[in-house]
Design a protein around this motif. Structure first.
Motif, PDB file in Angstrom:
ATOM      1  N   LEU A  15       1.163  -2.957  11.049  1.00 53.16           N
ATOM      2  CA  LEU A  15       1.795  -2.043  10.094  1.00 53.16           C
ATOM      3  C   LEU A  15       3.293  -2.072  10.363  1.00 53.16           C
ATOM      4  N   VAL A  16       4.058  -2.368   9.326  1.00 51.12           N
ATOM      5  CA  VAL A  16       5.504  -2.469   9.470  1.00 51.12           C
ATOM      6  C   VAL A  16       6.138  -1.255   8.806  1.00 51.12           C
ATOM      7  N   ALA A  17       6.693  -0.370   9.636  1.00 51.57           N
ATOM      8  CA  ALA A  17       7.393   0.805   9.111  1.00 51.57           C
ATOM      9  C   ALA A  17       8.793   0.378   8.700  1.00 51.57           C
ATOM     10  N   VAL A  18       9.130   0.603   7.418  1.00 52.70           N
ATOM     11  CA  VAL A  18      10.421   0.157   6.908  1.00 52.70           C
ATOM     12  C   VAL A  18      11.154   1.317   6.255  1.00 52.70           C
ATOM     13  N   LYS A  19      12.439   1.127   6.127  1.00 47.28           N
ATOM     14  CA  LYS A  19      13.269   2.080   5.394  1.00 47.28           C
ATOM     15  C   LYS A  19      14.022   1.309   4.331  1.00 47.28           C
ATOM     16  N   TYR A  20      13.893   1.768   3.071  1.00 48.61           N
ATOM     17  CA  TYR A  20      14.581   1.106   1.967  1.00 48.61           C
ATOM     18  C   TYR A  20      16.033   1.597   1.925  1.00 48.61           C
ATOM     19  N   GLU A  21      16.960   0.640   1.857  1.00 47.90           N
ATOM     20  CA  GLU A  21      18.372   0.985   1.926  1.00 47.90           C
ATOM     21  C   GLU A  21      19.105   0.533   0.667  1.00 47.90           C
ATOM     22  N   GLU A  22      19.966   1.406   0.186  1.00 48.76           N
ATOM     23  CA  GLU A  22      20.726   1.108  -1.020  1.00 48.76           C
ATOM     24  C   GLU A  22      21.699  -0.031  -0.783  1.00 48.76           C
ATOM     25  N   GLN A  23      21.688  -0.985  -1.724  1.00 51.05           N
ATOM     26  CA  GLN A  23      22.642  -2.090  -1.661  1.00 51.05           C
ATOM     27  C   GLN A  23      23.613  -1.972  -2.823  1.00 51.05           C
ATOM     28  N   ASN A  24      24.055  -3.091  -3.374  1.00 54.43           N
ATOM     29  CA  ASN A  24      25.008  -3.046  -4.479  1.00 54.43           C
ATOM     30  C   ASN A  24      24.334  -2.571  -5.753  1.00 54.43           C
ATOM     31  N   ALA A  25      25.133  -2.054  -6.682  1.00 53.75           N
ATOM     32  CA  ALA A  25      24.630  -1.610  -7.985  1.00 53.75           C
ATOM     33  C   ALA A  25      25.128  -2.549  -9.060  1.00 53.75           C
TER      34      ALA A  25
ATOM     35  N   GLU B  93      11.313   5.951   3.190  1.00 54.15           N
ATOM     36  CA  GLU B  93      10.426   5.374   4.199  1.00 54.15           C
ATOM     37  C   GLU B  93       9.122   4.887   3.583  1.00 54.15           C
ATOM     38  N   GLY B  94       8.590   3.831   4.126  1.00 53.27           N
ATOM     39  CA  GLY B  94       7.310   3.313   3.654  1.00 53.27           C
ATOM     40  C   GLY B  94       6.699   2.371   4.681  1.00 53.27           C
ATOM     41  N   PHE B  95       5.554   1.792   4.334  1.00 53.27           N
ATOM     42  CA  PHE B  95       4.854   0.876   5.244  1.00 53.27           C
ATOM     43  C   PHE B  95       4.428  -0.377   4.490  1.00 53.27           C
ATOM     44  N   LEU B  96       4.549  -1.514   5.153  1.00 57.14           N
ATOM     45  CA  LEU B  96       3.992  -2.767   4.660  1.00 57.14           C
ATOM     46  C   LEU B  96       2.903  -3.182   5.635  1.00 57.14           C
ATOM     47  N   VAL B  97       1.838  -3.749   5.103  1.00 55.31           N
ATOM     48  CA  VAL B  97       0.688  -4.140   5.911  1.00 55.31           C
ATOM     49  C   VAL B  97       0.671  -5.658   6.047  1.00 55.31           C
ATOM     50  N   LEU B  98       0.401  -6.138   7.254  1.00 53.02           N
ATOM     51  CA  LEU B  98       0.173  -7.563   7.495  1.00 53.02           C
ATOM     52  C   LEU B  98      -1.283  -7.739   7.904  1.00 53.02           C
ATOM     53  N   ALA B  99      -1.989  -8.608   7.198  1.00 51.59           N
ATOM     54  CA  ALA B  99      -3.407  -8.836   7.468  1.00 51.59           C
ATOM     55  C   ALA B  99      -3.679 -10.333   7.586  1.00 51.59           C
TER      56      ALA B  99
ATOM     57  N   TYR C 120       4.856  -2.073  -3.914  1.00 49.51           N
ATOM     58  CA  TYR C 120       3.831  -1.041  -3.772  1.00 49.51           C
ATOM     59  C   TYR C 120       4.176  -0.063  -2.648  1.00 49.51           C
ATOM     60  N   GLY C 121       4.858  -0.562  -1.601  1.00 54.31           N
ATOM     61  CA  GLY C 121       5.216   0.305  -0.487  1.00 54.31           C
ATOM     62  C   GLY C 121       6.392   1.197  -0.780  1.00 54.31           C
ATOM     63  N   TYR C 122       7.221   0.805  -1.785  1.00 52.86           N
ATOM     64  CA  TYR C 122       8.393   1.604  -2.142  1.00 52.86           C
ATOM     65  C   TYR C 122       7.940   2.932  -2.746  1.00 52.86           C
ATOM     66  N   THR C 123       8.605   4.009  -2.367  1.00 56.61           N
ATOM     67  CA  THR C 123       8.220   5.325  -2.893  1.00 56.61           C
ATOM     68  C   THR C 123       9.247   5.819  -3.899  1.00 56.61           C
TER      69      THR C 123
ATOM     70  N   SER D 177       0.835  -1.201   0.000  1.00 60.80           N
ATOM     71  CA  SER D 177       0.000   0.000   0.000  1.00 60.80           C
ATOM     72  C   SER D 177       0.865   1.245   0.000  1.00 60.80           C
ATOM     73  N   ARG D 178       0.440   2.242  -0.765  1.00 62.35           N
ATOM     74  CA  ARG D 178       1.070   3.554  -0.660  1.00 62.35           C
ATOM     75  C   ARG D 178       0.780   4.126   0.731  1.00 62.35           C
ATOM     76  N   SER D 179       1.701   4.933   1.228  1.00 62.86           N
ATOM     77  CA  SER D 179       1.462   5.609   2.505  1.00 62.86           C
ATOM     78  C   SER D 179       0.217   6.482   2.429  1.00 62.86           C
ATOM     79  N   SER D 180      -0.030   7.064   1.252  1.00 63.05           N
ATOM     80  CA  SER D 180      -1.174   7.964   1.078  1.00 63.05           C
ATOM     81  C   SER D 180      -2.510   7.229   1.178  1.00 63.05           C
ATOM     82  N   ASN D 181      -2.506   5.891   1.074  1.00 60.35           N
ATOM     83  CA  ASN D 181      -3.751   5.121   1.125  1.00 60.35           C
ATOM     84  C   ASN D 181      -4.041   4.561   2.511  1.00 60.35           C
ATOM     85  N   LEU D 182      -3.089   4.693   3.443  1.00 59.50           N
ATOM     86  CA  LEU D 182      -3.217   3.992   4.721  1.00 59.50           C
ATOM     87  C   LEU D 182      -4.353   4.496   5.590  1.00 59.50           C
ATOM     88  N   LEU D 183      -4.544   5.813   5.661  1.00 59.24           N
ATOM     89  CA  LEU D 183      -5.619   6.328   6.518  1.00 59.24           C
ATOM     90  C   LEU D 183      -6.966   5.765   6.094  1.00 59.24           C
ATOM     91  N   ARG D 184      -7.173   5.642   4.801  1.00 60.43           N
ATOM     92  CA  ARG D 184      -8.428   5.070   4.318  1.00 60.43           C
ATOM     93  C   ARG D 184      -8.565   3.607   4.744  1.00 60.43           C
TER      94      ARG D 184
END
Length: 807
Positions: free
Chosen positions: A789-799, A700-706, A691-694, A648-655
């Motif tokens: 709701l899992v708050a995550v941070k995407y981190e750069e790895q190898n290129a 920063e983003g969120f993943l949902v567990l249901a 979908y959570g990646y911005t 889910s996008r962060s913008s969709n979470l409140l809904r």
């Protein structure tokens, strides 16, 4: 991803035109072809055109066009161009998409017909179909002094054929007027312009632009200036000529406009002419100018004087309109407001222009002594630009779309979150003055900020500052949903030739972008675009509108603890898990074993591309108890319960938190929508992470567990179901089998018999599946419950350096 990243993943730059364009999206100048024998006929055509212009009257030319079933209307310049083309190359066939007349405008052949009241035909061609019969010459032409020359090209076998492989000259088809003392003499410029495919006119009427200087404007301008302004013709610096010729590509006139002082370095260039990244930066820093039905437009500057929208007999006199007609190259908005200001007269505000081209918008603010007179003028203008009566629209929302007329964007009586949400300067203060637990306060601060909603609409190209896309009425959103479903049904049932199917895509694309305005509208080409842009865009706008209503106006002081107030409205219990708890450790393990890095392309040259990988780091995990979702106790006795990841996008979470999960907006043979109108989850965090990646600059983003109950019967498929309606009606649980699966030996059971498919990703036996990972569809919202709701941070790895085909 940002617009530029999306373009990079698709393997092209959005600001560069492909070298070999398709037939109906291409340009060609009259002097750029070769005859079928290979000889250059540019000079031959010039001599022929000159003779036609000098020896045939406009009346004769109209008669020739009419005799050959061509449209004889238009200005003198248009008639001359059409007649020269007809007599040299032969009469044009009708448009293969809509059967209307084709016209040559000096650069391209384009159709002037319509698919429907919503859309013009978008057919364009370098090499249009031509009739294979003799050109018909009326008596007046047969008696002319150039009859022998006309007879030479009368038969199809004797007509030259265009060579579409010849590159287009940058000024082909452009008619240009010159004014004042330029850096080169007018004669020198005429030679340069003609060598590059253009024409020079001594008259301003009928030209594409007037070349002049800022110095001449400062001296008051010339009669040519006045004539150009009166006729809506651009007055531009001669740098436009220099750059167009040097770059061998026509530059946007708006970037060189003298009258609006637009800078060449990019500021003020229309958004659709900018690099997407430049547009994104301009969009994110732009202030929303219209935020709802009661919002006084920012450009009036009356809001600071206590201005308010006039309300009389239950009607707010504030209207926004939109028109997207790609056949006529129109993507325009219009705003009309009646504004009351204390201790002064009533004001009428009118603004109309191309989206993203604010400096060139038509704008006026007028004072009125009479309220009734102002209302009468407002009603008259509404009817003029829409073709509909005002009262039935405002009272009953009855409206009939008219050709080339605006359609209302129905605003709601509230505040768009991009205006009412927390601004950057308020974020720290809001967190400081709250009774919420710090981690929950930070979570609410993120979801109540303007930023995530600005980014979401920017990434969807739905960020026009003059339109409140975050505060639309339920009626307008319903119209958008209906248009989406009609679009999907129309393209699925489209039969016949490829051209007819193309017409359906074009028609409904223009309908869609009129109802759901975009800064960069286009013709959809396939189901993936329809899913990623239209369906996902609609869902994003729908969910942001829910967020706008919940957040309201937080633009004032934060001392009264607005975060706690919004948290209560949310109707959820949200609490941060202890990092030492069993649930926290279980979720981290589930994420780590089912995650694969997100790959993002970053174009560094025309020949090389870096595939940058991004891993995730868990920042926090929140347990959720929502009043609209079934509790674990409610789901205790339901069969086949699985803990699954939802993107889910962060913008969709409140809904999601306030209203619960909604099924997909439509059924499409594309990821996310191939199971029809269901709630889709996955046992792979890697799928949800897409979908959570911005974006790389917002990691920063969120993943949902249901928890989802798949019911007693589970249908397993590896191709999209043909009949999703029966699945929706029977509410059968569906498992889509991916090319990768989680290792079943590592699966375990959580509480109350809930299965956790936690295990490293391994190849499955379904190597030909259309899905990369397993996906699950549930059709009853009461059988799903958001738990974490899992708050995550995407981190750069190898290129990874990869080869890319040369542009």
């Amino acid at each position: 991803m940002t617009r530029k990243q999306k373009a990079a993943q698709e393997g092209h730059s959005p600001t560069k035109k492909p070298k070999n364009e398709t037939d109906h999206h291409s340009d060609d100048g009259a002097n750029n072809g070769k005859s079928s024998s290979g000889g250059d006929f540019g000079k031959e055509f010039d001599e022929f055109s000159k003779a036609v212009r000098e020896h045939l009257s406009i009346a004769q030319m109209r008669e020739i066009l009419e005799s050959n079933d061509q449209d004889p209307s238009g200005s003198e310049g248009v008639v001359i161009t059409k007649c020269q083309d007809l007599l040299f190359f032969g009469p044009l066939e009708r448009c293969p998409l809509c059967s209307a007349n084709l016209e040559f405008n000096g650069r391209i052949y384009a159709c002037k017909g319509f698919y429907s009241e919503w859309s013009s035909c978008t057919f364009k061609s370098k090499n249009p179909p031509r009739r294979r019969d003799s050109t018909k010459l009326p008596d007046s032409a047969l008696n002319s002094s150039i009859v022998d020359m006309l007879n030479k090209y009368q038969e199809p076998s004797s007509r030259p054929q265009r060579d579409v492989a010849v590159p287009l000259k940058p000024l082909a088809g452009m008619v240009i007027a010159l004014s004042g003392r330029l850096s080169r003499t007018h004669q020198e410029w005429r030679k340069q312009i003609e060598q590059n495919g253009g024409k020079v006119s001594n008259s301003v009427l009928g030209v594409n632009c007037l070349i002049s200087t800022s110095a001449e404007r400062e001296r008051g301008g010339s009669s040519k200036h006045s004539e150009a302004i009166e006729n809506g013709i651009r007055v531009v610096r001669e740098e436009w000529l220099v750059d167009s010729i040097e770059k061998q590509e026509l530059q946007p006139l708006a970037a060189y406009d003298i009258m609006s002082d637009i800078a060449v370095d990019g500021k003020g260039i229309p958004w659709d002419k900018q690099d997407p990244t430049d547009q994104a930066l301009e969009s994110l820093t732009a202030e929303l100018k219209l935020y709802g039905k009661r919002g006084v437009h920012k450009d009036t500057k009356l809001q600071d004087q206590g201005g308010a929208i006039l309300e009389k007999d239950g009607i707010l006199y504030n209207c926004a309109f939109f028109l997207c007609d790609l056949g006529r190259e129109m993507n325009e908005f219009c705003i009309m407001q009646l504004i009351t200001v204390p201790d002064t007269k009533l004001h009428m505000y009118y603004k109309r222009g191309k989206v993203g081209d604010d400096p060139n918008a038509e704008e006026r603010l007028e004072e009125w002594d009479s309220v009734d007179g102002a209302i009468a003028e407002f009603v008259s203008m509404f009817e003029e630009i829409t073709g509909n009566e005002f009262e039935p629209w405002e009272r009953e929302k009855k409206f009939e779309k008219k050709r080339l007329s605006f359609f209302p964007v129905d605003m709601d009586d509230g505040v768009d979150v991009r205006h009412g949400g927390l601004g950057l300067r308020q974020l720290g203060s809001a967190s400081l003055h709250t009774s919420l637990e710090p981690k929950v306060a930070n979570f609410m601060k993120v979801l109540c900020s303007q930023e995530i909603y600005r980014y979401a609409l920017m990434e969807m190209d739905m960020d026009a500052p003059d339109l409140p896309m975050g505060m639309l009425s339920d009626i307008h959103l319903k119209r958008g949903e209906e248009a989406l479903l009609q679009f999907v049904e129309a393209v699925k049932s489209a039969k016949g030739s490829g051209r007819k199917e193309e017409a359906v895509w074009s028609d409904y694309s223009q309908r869609w972008f009129t109802l759901m305005p975009s800064t960069r509208p286009f013709i959809f080409k396939d189901y993936k675009q329809l899913a990623d842009i239209a369906a996902a865009g609609y869902e994003t706008v729908r969910d942001i509108n829910v967020a706008s209503r919940l957040i309201g106006d937080m633009s004032g002081a934060t001392l009264d603890d607005p975060l706690s107030d919004r948290y209560k409205k949310l109707g959820c219990s949200i609490s941060a898990l202890d990092k030492e708890s069993d649930d926290y450790k279980m979720i981290v393990k589930y994420l780590e074993t089912t995650y694969e890095p997100v790959k993002v392309a970053d174009i560094v040259s025309q020949l090389l591309s870096f595939q940058q990988e991004y891993g995730v780091r868990v920042e926090d995990i929140f347990a959720v108890e929502s009043s609209v979702s079934p509790s674990l106790e409610d789901m205790k006795n339901l069969p086949n319960k699985v803990l699954l990841w939802c993107g889910s996008r962060s913008s969709n979470l409140l809904r999601h938190l306030q209203k619960g999960f909604l099924p997909a907006a439509c059924s499409l043979p594309a990821p996310g929508y191939m199971f029809g109108r269901g709630i889709v989850c996955s046992d792979a965090a890697a799928e949800a992470a897409k979908y959570g990646y911005t974006a790389v600059d917002r990691p920063e983003g969120f993943l949902v567990l249901a928890v989802a109950s798949l019911g007693n019967q589970i249908l397993e498929v590896k191709t999209p179901p043909q009949d999703t309606k029966s699945l929706e009606e029977k509410k059968v649980g569906v498992k889509g089998l991916g090319r990768k699966k989680t290792d079943e030996a590592e699966h375990f059971t959580w509480k109350d018999g809930i299965k956790v498919p936690c295990g490293k990703l391994v190849p499955s036996e379904h190597k030909d599946s259309v899905l990369e990972y397993n996906e699950y569809a549930v059709y009853d919202p009461k059988m799903t419950s958001i738990r974490f709701l899992v708050a995550v941070k995407y981190e750069e790895q190898n290129a990874e350096l990869e080869d890319v085909e040369p542009a």
